[in-house]
Design a protein around this motif. Sequence first.
Motif, PDB file in Angstrom:
ATOM      1  N   GLN A   1       4.223  22.342   6.652  1.00  0.00           N
ATOM      2  CA  GLN A   1       4.457  21.920   8.440  1.00  0.00           C
ATOM      3  C   GLN A   1       4.460  20.518   8.764  1.00  0.00           C
ATOM      4  N   SER A   2       2.786  20.453   8.877  1.00  0.00           N
ATOM      5  CA  SER A   2       2.433  19.346   9.333  1.00  0.00           C
ATOM      6  C   SER A   2       2.826  18.183   8.424  1.00  0.00           C
TER       7      SER A   2
ATOM      8  N   ARG B   1      -4.317   4.439  -0.029  1.00  0.00           N
ATOM      9  CA  ARG B   1      -4.443   5.200  -0.044  1.00  0.00           C
ATOM     10  C   ARG B   1      -4.679   6.359   1.002  1.00  0.00           C
ATOM     11  N   ILE B   2      -5.366   7.126   0.467  1.00  0.00           N
ATOM     12  CA  ILE B   2      -5.373   8.841   0.846  1.00  0.00           C
ATOM     13  C   ILE B   2      -5.334   9.232   2.160  1.00  0.00           C
ATOM     14  N   GLY B   3      -3.379   9.757   2.359  1.00  0.00           N
ATOM     15  CA  GLY B   3      -3.601   9.881   4.133  1.00  0.00           C
ATOM     16  C   GLY B   3      -3.798  11.638   3.670  1.00  0.00           C
ATOM     17  N   ASP B   4      -4.637  12.235   5.670  1.00  0.00           N
ATOM     18  CA  ASP B   4      -4.513  13.056   5.874  1.00  0.00           C
ATOM     19  C   ASP B   4      -3.398  13.573   6.910  1.00  0.00           C
ATOM     20  N   VAL B   5      -2.895  14.585   6.277  1.00  0.00           N
ATOM     21  CA  VAL B   5      -1.984  15.290   7.198  1.00  0.00           C
ATOM     22  C   VAL B   5      -2.092  16.154   8.204  1.00  0.00           C
ATOM     23  N   ALA B   6      -3.652  16.807   8.488  1.00  0.00           N
ATOM     24  CA  ALA B   6      -3.798  17.552   9.499  1.00  0.00           C
ATOM     25  C   ALA B   6      -4.929  16.600  10.767  1.00  0.00           C
ATOM     26  N   THR B   7      -5.065  15.160  10.290  1.00  0.00           N
ATOM     27  CA  THR B   7      -5.798  14.562  11.103  1.00  0.00           C
ATOM     28  C   THR B   7      -4.707  13.572  11.222  1.00  0.00           C
ATOM     29  N   ARG B   8      -3.525  13.292  10.536  1.00  0.00           N
ATOM     30  CA  ARG B   8      -2.909  12.286  11.000  1.00  0.00           C
ATOM     31  C   ARG B   8      -3.031  10.376  10.321  1.00  0.00           C
ATOM     32  N   ASP B   9      -4.172  10.221   9.934  1.00  0.00           N
ATOM     33  CA  ASP B   9      -5.399   9.947   9.516  1.00  0.00           C
ATOM     34  C   ASP B   9      -4.367   8.727   8.266  1.00  0.00           C
TER      35      ASP B   9
ATOM     36  N   CYS C   1       0.502  -1.192   0.280  1.00  0.00           N
ATOM     37  CA  CYS C   1      -0.075  -0.163   0.025  1.00  0.00           C
ATOM     38  C   CYS C   1       0.807   1.787   0.358  1.00  0.00           C
ATOM     39  N   VAL C   2       1.003   2.150  -0.167  1.00  0.00           N
ATOM     40  CA  VAL C   2       0.937   3.565  -0.575  1.00  0.00           C
ATOM     41  C   VAL C   2       0.067   4.250  -0.042  1.00  0.00           C
ATOM     42  N   VAL C   3       0.736   4.791   1.072  1.00  0.00           N
ATOM     43  CA  VAL C   3       0.089   6.074   2.208  1.00  0.00           C
ATOM     44  C   VAL C   3      -0.080   7.475   1.196  1.00  0.00           C
ATOM     45  N   TRP C   4      -0.667   7.946  -0.090  1.00  0.00           N
ATOM     46  CA  TRP C   4      -0.651   9.196  -0.335  1.00  0.00           C
ATOM     47  C   TRP C   4      -0.747  10.669   0.850  1.00  0.00           C
TER      48      TRP C   4
ATOM     49  N   ASP D   1       3.550  14.809  -0.468  1.00  0.00           N
ATOM     50  CA  ASP D   1       2.890  15.186  -2.101  1.00  0.00           C
ATOM     51  C   ASP D   1       2.644  16.760  -1.761  1.00  0.00           C
ATOM     52  N   LEU D   2       4.223  17.374  -2.718  1.00  0.00           N
ATOM     53  CA  LEU D   2       3.975  18.781  -2.052  1.00  0.00           C
ATOM     54  C   LEU D   2       3.319  20.056  -3.167  1.00  0.00           C
ATOM     55  N   ARG D   3       3.027  18.754  -4.089  1.00  0.00           N
ATOM     56  CA  ARG D   3       2.636  19.920  -5.436  1.00  0.00           C
ATOM     57  C   ARG D   3       1.510  20.852  -5.069  1.00  0.00           C
TER      58      ARG D   3
END
Length: 468
Positions: free
Chosen positions: A66-67, A33-41, A10-13, A56-58
Amino acid sequence: MTSEQVSRRCVVWFGQPTAEECASLAQAGWRTRIGDVATRDGVGMRRDDVVVAMADLRHSDSDTVQSMGRLMDEYPWLPWLAVVVQETSADAPEVERILRASAAFFTAPVDMKRLIGTLTKIGCGWSPAVEKADVPGIVGAISPVMRTTMASLRKYAPVDLPVLITGETGSGKEVAARALHGLSRRCERPFVAINCGALPLNLVQSELFGHERGAFTGANARRIGHFEAADGGTVFLDEIGDLPLDAQTSLLRLLQEGTLLRVGSSQPIKPDVRVLAATHVDLELAVAQGRFREDLYYRLNVLRLHMPALRERKGDAELLAQHFLDAFRLRHPSRARTFSGDARQAMRDFAWPGNVRELLNRVQRAAVVAEGSLISAADLDLQGTLPAIGRSNLDLMRVSAERAAVLQCLRESHFNISECGRRLNVSRVTVYRLCKKHHIALDELREGAPFGVLRPEKGGARPVTQNM
């Protein structure tokens, strides 16, 4: 075994992957799997899962960056990759931290073939940290041909026998020799590297084996040679094919009997050294031509290690380039942090006639001239270059032109080596080396024998002078 028990890849993107990117990953057996930076999910995993995280910094703003950095700190055991755009600035410490913590970098549009290849390596247990620590001093060795070479190197290192290292100029023969020394029981003792082609021809014996006071004019004191200085350690003889015949005889005695004689002395000395030798020329041909002792060749060729050309090391150039760039930035200020997609593609396509040494020089130059955080193909001076396959005829033309230029200069200088060197603006040693490279038989020229389609001009050619 049920489907739930099978390990998943799995790639957690963390970001916004495109539909095409997700489809390509799925086709290669990787779930996105789409990850959420804010919730660290999104990082949840089972014990046998293979999980890779993608930063992904695009479309990321400063807060998201920062998160992302904090998230990477919280999951240091995860392999991280990063996606950036040409305009991404690595000047900010947060961005630089992300790039440094990532195992590989990709620029948009993402090269999916390279991404899937990188994921496959990670799934098989590969990591950049392992690559750098596998063999001391050697990085960027993920290609199959280098894996084979490194396996041989590790086998040879503990065995106290001579090793003959072969390979093209700039392929890393001295690096391999230092690695052999570093993995041996002699690692705490001296490593002495000697370029046989650069030794003064009238002082070769003294440089290698030392001399006694008064042994010759100018010998005002006893001198310890390189072999004695390396006692307990390793002597690396680079370009062994350039060693004069008299020094070859002394080296043979050292390898056979373990003793040497200083010039002007009859007292044998027994240094404890391991001898490694390297050459880019065909020593078998040199033996056949009488330029290298056959018995010495067999003494040196006990173990043989071949360093492949960089063009044969698929995938290694990019890892080496990043390593060279990181090392350069430790010593010099530079805006460049990594390489753009076009630069990576150009490195993969280029034939690298100068091998690793050429890659190092191009990366260092690019680190100076690059205007942004990403080095482009133009910064590497690889823009518009031909791919490796298309370069073969061009390379042959260059070799042919170089050989013709040397032969013409020899004729115009009446086969005087010193004069030929002055006209070509190179040293006499380089003239001899070029003659060996292009199989120009100086002895045959001296005797006026035919050589290819070029002959010494009748009545105008003087014997070849070898005032060595």
